[in-house]
Design an enzyme around this catalytic site. Structure first.
Site, short mmCIF file in Angstrom:
data_model
loop_
_atom_site.label_atom_id
_atom_site.label_comp_id
_atom_site.label_asym_id
_atom_site.label_seq_id
_atom_site.Cartn_x
_atom_site.Cartn_y
_atom_site.Cartn_z
N CYS A 178 0.81 -1.23 0.00
CA CYS A 178 0.00 0.00 0.00
C CYS A 178 0.84 1.27 0.00
O CYS A 178 0.57 2.21 -0.76
CB CYS A 178 -0.96 0.00 1.18
SG CYS A 178 -0.18 -0.25 2.79
N HIS A 214 -3.25 6.20 5.15
CA HIS A 214 -1.83 6.37 5.42
C HIS A 214 -1.37 7.72 4.89
O HIS A 214 -1.96 8.27 3.95
CB HIS A 214 -1.00 5.29 4.72
CG HIS A 214 -1.18 3.92 5.28
ND1 HIS A 214 -1.90 3.64 6.42
CD2 HIS A 214 -0.71 2.71 4.83
CE1 HIS A 214 -1.86 2.33 6.65
NE2 HIS A 214 -1.14 1.76 5.70
#
Length: 337
Positions: free
Chosen positions: A128, A241
């Site tokens: 990711c 994130h």
């Protein structure tokens, strides 16, 4: 088009269901697979109730065109042959095959064409943090070759899965109700009111496995000799994130050039007005498809340096959305059985 999701009950599996529906992906039949624990669970998709089947060895994937897999590396390795035996394209969200020479590692904004060369029938979905970063690096790479990358990531609880998100919420409840945290299971330390400078296990060179993924995966995706040094940190945000990125290019890239490139690039939203306190934050990027970029500045320690901040929903673009975009590309070019 017959599509399968392996690991349908997990956080990414559930995101697959939402994204496939939202993007109106062409599906005539959808099959869901899971472990003994999730087999029998039913989910609604486009007005139909679909029951999760037990994942097992055999011929269940005989007529499948595309299989999205997100059930962990061990499961992906064990069932890859079953899934691909009859020609299905396996788009795998685990780390099992990412660095295999005969498995393409794909972020469509960077290297969509790599998905067409898959001798084993497998396409790997990158980590990711790597996905979000390379989406933002590519527009700069198109201006001047990037030689070095330094990045600090600030990764939310959701990166460790749905159970980790629940644990963070439970920890905050325990602090409020009991004055101390009693539930520590998914992380090495208490995450509530804390940051943990470790994601994944440490390697002999002192970097974690997560940090080394960013090094190796970036080079493979972008077909680059750039070196990436990272520090990956778990923070107590719930979802999305963020990353602070410093890059060194072969020739200087101005802030104006960078902003124009970010604003024009697919998959990026420029949110950069620091004078008015406007910059990307996890609270704003959760549930969004794009990677949001702000704090674009010259690196005052490097004449050829540039630094910027990014934030994005790692369950969407960092996982499920990227996989679906790979499948969309294959459908667009007519490269499915």
């Amino acid at each position: 088009m017959k599509v399968a999701i392996v690991g349908a009950s997990g956080a990414v599996g559930q995101e697959f269901l939402r994204i496939l529906d939202e993007r109106n992906f062409p599906i005539d039949e959808l099959l869901l697979f899971g472990s003994e624990r999730s087999a029998g669970t039913k989910y609604n998709f486009r007005g139909k109730e679909i029951e999760v089947r037990l994942l097992r060895h055999g011929n269940d994937f005989r007529d499948i065109d595309i299989a999205f897999t997100s059930a962990g590396g061990a499961t992906s390795k064990e069932f890859a042959e079953d899934i691909t035996r009859y020609g299905a394209v396996m788009i795998d969200n685990s780390s099992a095959f990412r660095m295999d020479d005969d498995v393409p590692l794909v972020v469509p904004e960077c290297n969509a064409e790599d998905a067409l060369k898959r001798p084993r029938g497998i396409i790997a979905n990158p980590n990711c943090t790597t996905i979000m970063m390379v989406v933002c690096l590519q527009p700069i790479e198109n201006i001047s070759h990037i030689k070095r990358i330094r990045v600090a990531s600030y990764q939310s609880a959701s990166g460790a899965g749905a159970a980790a998100m629940a644990e963070l919420q439970q920890q905050y409840r325990e602090i409020i109700e009991e004055g101390e945290v009693k539930t520590i299971d998914k992380f090495a330390h208490q995450l509530a009111y804390n940051v943990i400078p470790q994601i994944d296990v440490f390697q002999p060179n002192g970097y974690t496995k997560e940090e080394m993924k960013m090094y190796h995966e970036t080079r493979k995706i972008m077909h680059t000799d750039a070196r990436c040094s990272s520090m990956c940190v778990r923070v107590s945000s719930l979802r999305s994130h963020s990353e602070s990125v410093w890059i060194e290019t072969e020739s200087p890239v101005s802030v104006e050039q960078a902003r124009e490139a970010f604003a024009a690039a697919p998959g990026i939203t420029l949110k950069d007005d620091p004078a008015n306190l406007v910059y990307p934050m996890p609270l704003d990027t959760a549930g969004r498809d794009d990677i949001f970029v702000g704090r674009v500045r010259k690196d005052i320690a490097d004449d050829c340096g540039l630094t910027f901040w990014l934030s994005g929903d790692q369950i969407r673009k960092g996982a499920a959305l990227n996989a679906v975009q790979i499948a969309e590309y294959l459908v667009k070019v007519g490269d499915v059985k």
